[in-house]
Design an enzyme around this catalytic site. Sequence first.
Site, short mmCIF file in Angstrom:
data_model
loop_
_atom_site.label_atom_id
_atom_site.label_comp_id
_atom_site.label_asym_id
_atom_site.label_seq_id
_atom_site.Cartn_x
_atom_site.Cartn_y
_atom_site.Cartn_z
N HIS A 82 6.23 -9.53 -9.40
CA HIS A 82 4.76 -9.61 -9.55
C HIS A 82 4.38 -9.23 -10.98
O HIS A 82 4.35 -10.11 -11.85
CB HIS A 82 4.00 -8.87 -8.44
CG HIS A 82 4.51 -7.51 -8.04
ND1 HIS A 82 4.64 -6.48 -8.93
CD2 HIS A 82 4.86 -7.02 -6.82
CE1 HIS A 82 5.05 -5.41 -8.28
NE2 HIS A 82 5.22 -5.71 -6.99
N HIS A 113 -0.33 4.24 -0.79
CA HIS A 113 0.49 3.34 0.02
C HIS A 113 -0.16 3.14 1.39
O HIS A 113 -0.24 4.06 2.19
CB HIS A 113 1.95 3.78 0.20
CG HIS A 113 2.82 2.60 0.50
ND1 HIS A 113 3.49 1.89 -0.48
CD2 HIS A 113 3.09 1.95 1.65
CE1 HIS A 113 4.14 0.89 0.07
NE2 HIS A 113 3.90 0.88 1.36
N ASP A 114 -0.60 1.91 1.59
CA ASP A 114 -1.23 1.50 2.86
C ASP A 114 -2.55 2.21 3.16
O ASP A 114 -2.97 2.24 4.32
CB ASP A 114 -0.27 1.66 4.05
CG ASP A 114 0.71 0.49 4.13
OD1 ASP A 114 0.46 -0.55 3.47
OD2 ASP A 114 1.72 0.62 4.83
N ASN A 135 -4.59 -1.21 -7.57
CA ASN A 135 -3.26 -1.75 -7.86
C ASN A 135 -3.35 -3.29 -7.85
O ASN A 135 -3.71 -3.88 -6.83
CB ASN A 135 -2.27 -1.24 -6.81
CG ASN A 135 -0.85 -1.71 -7.07
OD1 ASN A 135 -0.64 -2.87 -7.44
ND2 ASN A 135 0.11 -0.84 -6.88
N HIS A 146 2.94 -1.82 -10.90
CA HIS A 146 4.28 -1.35 -10.55
C HIS A 146 5.27 -2.44 -10.99
O HIS A 146 5.70 -3.25 -10.15
CB HIS A 146 4.36 -1.10 -9.05
CG HIS A 146 5.61 -0.44 -8.60
ND1 HIS A 146 5.64 0.50 -7.58
CD2 HIS A 146 6.90 -0.56 -9.01
CE1 HIS A 146 6.88 0.90 -7.39
NE2 HIS A 146 7.67 0.27 -8.24
N GLU A 151 3.59 2.62 -12.39
CA GLU A 151 4.51 3.19 -11.40
C GLU A 151 5.87 2.50 -11.51
O GLU A 151 5.93 1.31 -11.84
CB GLU A 151 4.01 2.93 -9.98
CG GLU A 151 2.65 3.49 -9.67
CD GLU A 151 2.28 3.28 -8.20
OE1 GLU A 151 1.53 4.09 -7.70
OE2 GLU A 151 2.75 2.32 -7.58
N THR A 209 9.12 -3.03 -0.86
CA THR A 209 8.04 -2.17 -1.37
C THR A 209 8.51 -0.73 -1.26
O THR A 209 9.59 -0.47 -0.73
CB THR A 209 6.73 -2.41 -0.58
OG1 THR A 209 5.67 -1.70 -1.23
CG2 THR A 209 6.83 -1.95 0.86
N ARG A 212 8.39 -4.27 -11.39
CA ARG A 212 9.72 -4.13 -10.77
C ARG A 212 10.74 -4.88 -11.62
O ARG A 212 10.38 -5.81 -12.36
CB ARG A 212 9.67 -4.66 -9.34
CG ARG A 212 8.79 -3.78 -8.44
CD ARG A 212 8.83 -4.17 -6.98
NE ARG A 212 7.96 -3.32 -6.18
CZ ARG A 212 8.32 -2.17 -5.62
NH1 ARG A 212 9.57 -1.74 -5.77
NH2 ARG A 212 7.47 -1.46 -4.92
C1 LIG Z 1 4.42 3.41 -5.14
C2 LIG Z 1 3.80 2.72 -4.02
O1 LIG Z 1 3.31 3.31 -3.13
C3 LIG Z 1 3.77 1.29 -3.84
O2 LIG Z 1 2.75 1.00 -2.97
C4 LIG Z 1 3.79 0.32 -4.89
O3 LIG Z 1 3.12 0.63 -6.02
C5 LIG Z 1 3.43 -1.02 -4.38
O4 LIG Z 1 4.42 -1.84 -4.74
P1 LIG Z 1 4.45 -3.35 -4.28
O5 LIG Z 1 3.12 -3.93 -4.62
O6 LIG Z 1 5.57 -3.93 -5.06
O7 LIG Z 1 4.67 -3.35 -2.80
N1 LIG Z 2 0.72 3.95 -5.33
C1 LIG Z 2 0.33 3.13 -4.27
C2 LIG Z 2 -0.23 1.87 -4.78
O1 LIG Z 2 -0.36 1.69 -5.96
C3 LIG Z 2 -0.69 0.83 -3.86
O2 LIG Z 2 -0.07 0.81 -2.62
P1 LIG Z 2 -0.59 -0.27 -1.56
O3 LIG Z 2 -2.09 -0.03 -1.37
O4 LIG Z 2 -0.34 -1.63 -2.16
O5 LIG Z 2 0.18 0.01 -0.33
#
Ligand SMILES: CC(=O)[C@@H](O)[C@H](O)COP(=O)(O)O
Ligand SMILES: NCC(=O)COP(=O)(O)O
Length: 237
Positions: free
Chosen positions: A50, A190-191, A7, A43, A70, A100, A45
């Site tokens: 970003h 996520h995380d 990502n 992603h 996403e 987020t 927004r």
């Molecule tokens: C869908 C998801 O899990 C998110 O982690 C997202 O893609 C991250 O978005 P941000 O980078 O805007 O926090």
């Molecule tokens: N779908 C989750 C993602 O794209 C990344 O999440 P994160 O690693 O930034 O929390």
Amino acid sequence: MTKLSVNINKIATLRNARGGDVPNVVKVALDCETFGADGITVHPRPDERHIRRADVYDLRPLLRTEFNIEGYPDPEFIDLVLKVKPHQVTLVPDSPSQITSNSGWDTKVNLEFLREVLDQFNSAGIRTSVFVAADPEMVEYAAKAGADRVELYTEPYATDYPKDPEAAIAPFIEAAKTARKLGLGLNAGHDLSLVNLNYFYKNISWLDEVSIGHALISDALYLGLERTIQEYKNCLR
Ligand SMILES: CC(=O)[C@@H](O)[C@H](O)COP(=O)(O)O
Ligand SMILES: NCC(=O)COP(=O)(O)O
């Protein structure tokens, strides 16, 4: 094989801090691919804080791996995805003001809405994924809505992992088994990080893809992008 989709939101955050084009989002994405990423996730927004719509158009023809977009399916997002035609779209229930993503869909309550949106993407030949909590019922209703895959929201796993890994992974194994039983593909994100990824993978080896941004880009500050991507790939073995 579980694919690693990087990502690159945080690369765009850094670029936007100064205006201009440093770092160049497209170049970083292509370098991630060269360094071993199996896909790129963005992603966009609504406030373009970003990734911008223009980035999404710039990336599409140049990426050599899987492109995953996403976002919350408002009309602007749907229009963007249908025009760009990525390999995968992941529907996330974020409101515009959210810092987020902080929850999965209630796929039961939103069944008809999701059905209508997924139908548009499915008809356009775009693989669909729905972001859900580790709850078998939410997975079941994602299947009823017509999703190809679910993406399990792993923030609760990441938070609980240091205290008790076995307890942290337990609901994810159940949700993942439900997805497999229903013939749904399985993503997670996520995380996720170098600390918790290998344990997740070892317990749910039928995982199709993880998308990782925040921790991976942070690790790259210390390790460099190439080594970081290799280390994340090593966690998926
Ligand atoms: C869908 C998801 O899990 C998110 O982690 C997202 O893609 C991250 O978005 P941000 O980078 O805007 O926090
Ligand atoms: N779908 C989750 C993602 O794209 C990344 O999440 P994160 O690693 O930034 O929390």
